[in-house]
Design an enzyme around this catalytic site. Structure first.
Site, short mmCIF file in Angstrom:
data_model
loop_
_atom_site.label_atom_id
_atom_site.label_comp_id
_atom_site.label_asym_id
_atom_site.label_seq_id
_atom_site.Cartn_x
_atom_site.Cartn_y
_atom_site.Cartn_z
N PHE A 1 -4.15 -5.57 7.37
CA PHE A 1 -4.53 -5.73 5.65
C PHE A 1 -2.95 -5.92 5.02
O PHE A 1 -2.37 -5.16 4.99
CB PHE A 1 -5.20 -4.48 5.31
CG PHE A 1 -5.24 -4.40 3.74
CD1 PHE A 1 -6.49 -4.49 3.17
CD2 PHE A 1 -4.29 -4.41 2.83
CE1 PHE A 1 -6.74 -4.43 1.81
CE2 PHE A 1 -4.33 -4.76 1.38
CZ PHE A 1 -5.66 -4.69 0.90
N GLU A 2 -3.12 -7.18 4.37
CA GLU A 2 -2.01 -7.47 3.67
C GLU A 2 -2.53 -8.51 2.55
O GLU A 2 -3.15 -9.46 2.86
CB GLU A 2 -0.80 -8.02 4.24
CG GLU A 2 -0.96 -9.03 5.27
CD GLU A 2 0.29 -9.65 5.83
OE1 GLU A 2 1.21 -9.01 6.13
OE2 GLU A 2 0.51 -10.98 6.18
N ILE A 3 -2.02 -8.21 1.21
CA ILE A 3 -2.04 -9.24 0.21
C ILE A 3 -0.78 -9.78 -0.13
O ILE A 3 -0.18 -9.14 -0.52
CB ILE A 3 -3.01 -8.68 -0.90
CG1 ILE A 3 -4.25 -8.20 -0.33
CG2 ILE A 3 -3.01 -9.87 -2.11
CD1 ILE A 3 -5.14 -7.41 -1.57
#
Length: 381
Positions: free
Chosen positions: A266-268
């Protein structure tokens, strides 16, 4: 002409009234359909991703992106269905699915059926997926055999291809070329909480570059020479450093690698970071060192090392309110105002016990000259 009976008049009035109500209903239904035409799979598949984004109201140039196999269809459908329920049904950001093989029609149909947002399918360029030109096949096979029983995926060649691709190539795919932000997603994960705002806009409005949810400690055997290799790059490229850096999160005051990392499943991310000259130089330096194959450098420690060195603390954000589970770790917020939007399973308090999360709160930025001093210290890992 015979007079019309009162009974017939009443019947005629009733029929006219019903027809009028039906016409009003049809008008309402058509207007609802017209509104939804902007969101379901009515986009033209050949339309560039960026054009679909900018034509969908107030959305930014952003998309949810997954590297996924055909065999992971059910797990990917589960993830997207959750994202739709929790967030994207209100925003309709595009989904981009990437694969080193051609996607099957079954996969494409299966993914289109769980979202009304635009969906794109892309194949990886052969030059992005394969053995690094800086390593030899013989030494790679020896390393795989040596590490086979030392740690998870120790003997996996495909896992190393994935880590190298996610570290230095995913943001170069043609389908991402017009995007400013991406949100990495994976099959078989869980999103515990409703997300009543747009995380992409939150990133932009707060001048954030990197966002994450979970920060564990990497297994030492997988990154035995990552810091040693990184500090050489720092000393060779001081001009790429900002005046201040958050490097103390990944390296302590004695130049010991903490192995803290942002779990990048999960990374933005503001993609200008990965596209920067500094990040590209760092990735190329790591690729030449061979650690993606000879060890098992993951994209998570690579992204985390780069972000901590090249960014300031205030440019990195913990999405504490986004409850998330990926096999291995889970996070669910414990603040009442956040928890009220969540439905979590047991054992979801990892981030409140995480050494790396505590460290994130305790350390701050240091000046460029201090970063160079750290890099010049002998490696004490």
């Amino acid at each position: 002409m015979a007079p019309v009976s009162p009974r017939f008049k009443r019947l005629l009035i009733a029929v006219i009234t019903l027809l009028g109500l039906f016409a009003v209903y049809q008008t309402f239904d058509v207007s609802s359909t017209d509104r939804s035409v902007k969101t379901p799979n009515t986009y033209i598949p050949d339309t560039p991703v960026g054009q679909n984004v900018t034509s969908s109201g107030n959305n930014l140039r952003a998309a949810l992106v997954a590297l996924v196999r055909n065999s992971e269809l059910n797990g990917m459908r589960s993830t997207v269905r959750q994202l739709e329920d929790r967030f994207n049904s209100r925003h309709n950001y595009p989904y981009i699915f990437l694969n080193d093989e051609d996607f099957t029609e079954e996969f494409k149909d299966g993914m289109r059926s769980v979202t009304k947002a635009p969906v794109y399918f892309g194949k990886l360029p052969t030059e992005h997926w394969g053995l690094s030109p800086y390593v030899t096949e013989k030494k790679v096979q020896e390393a795989l055999e040596h590490n086979r029983d030392r740690y998870l995926y120790g003997g996996s060649y495909s896992y190393r291809l994935m880590c190298r691709y996610q570290s230095g190539f995913v943001y170069k795919h043609d389908l991402l070329k017009d995007l400013d932000y991406y949100w990495r997603i994976e099959p078989d994960v869980h999103y515990y909480c409703d997300i009543p705002y747009d995380p992409f806009k939150y990133m932009k409005d707060n001048k954030l570059i990197y966002g994450y949810t979970i920060s564990p400690v990497e297994k030492a055997e997988t990154v035995e020479t990552l810091w040693e290799t990184t500090r050489k790059w720092i000393l060779e490229n001081p001009d790429y450093l900002q005046d201040k850096s958050f490097i103390h999160w990944v390296v302590n005051e004695k130049s010991v690698y903490t192995r803290c990392h942002f779990w990048s499943n999960f990374e933005i991310v503001d993609l200008s970071f990965y596209r920067s000259e500094a990040y590209e130089s760092y990735f190329q330096h790591l690729d030449r060192a061979g650690g993606f194959f000879y060890e098992r450098w993951g994209d998570a420690p690579v992204h985390s090392m780069a972000a901590s060195i090249l960014l300031r603390k205030e440019q990195i954000h913990w999405f504490e309110d986004i409850g998330y589970h990926h096999p291995g770790y889970a996070h669910c917020p414990d603040k009442p105002e956040m928890a009220a939007r969540c439905v979590c399973g047991g054992g979801s308090d990892y981030m409140y016990r995480s050494m790396c999360n505590r460290r994130f709160g305790e350390v701050g930025n240091i000046h460029k000259d201090q970063v160079l001093e750290l890099a010049a210290m002998p490696d004490k890992q």
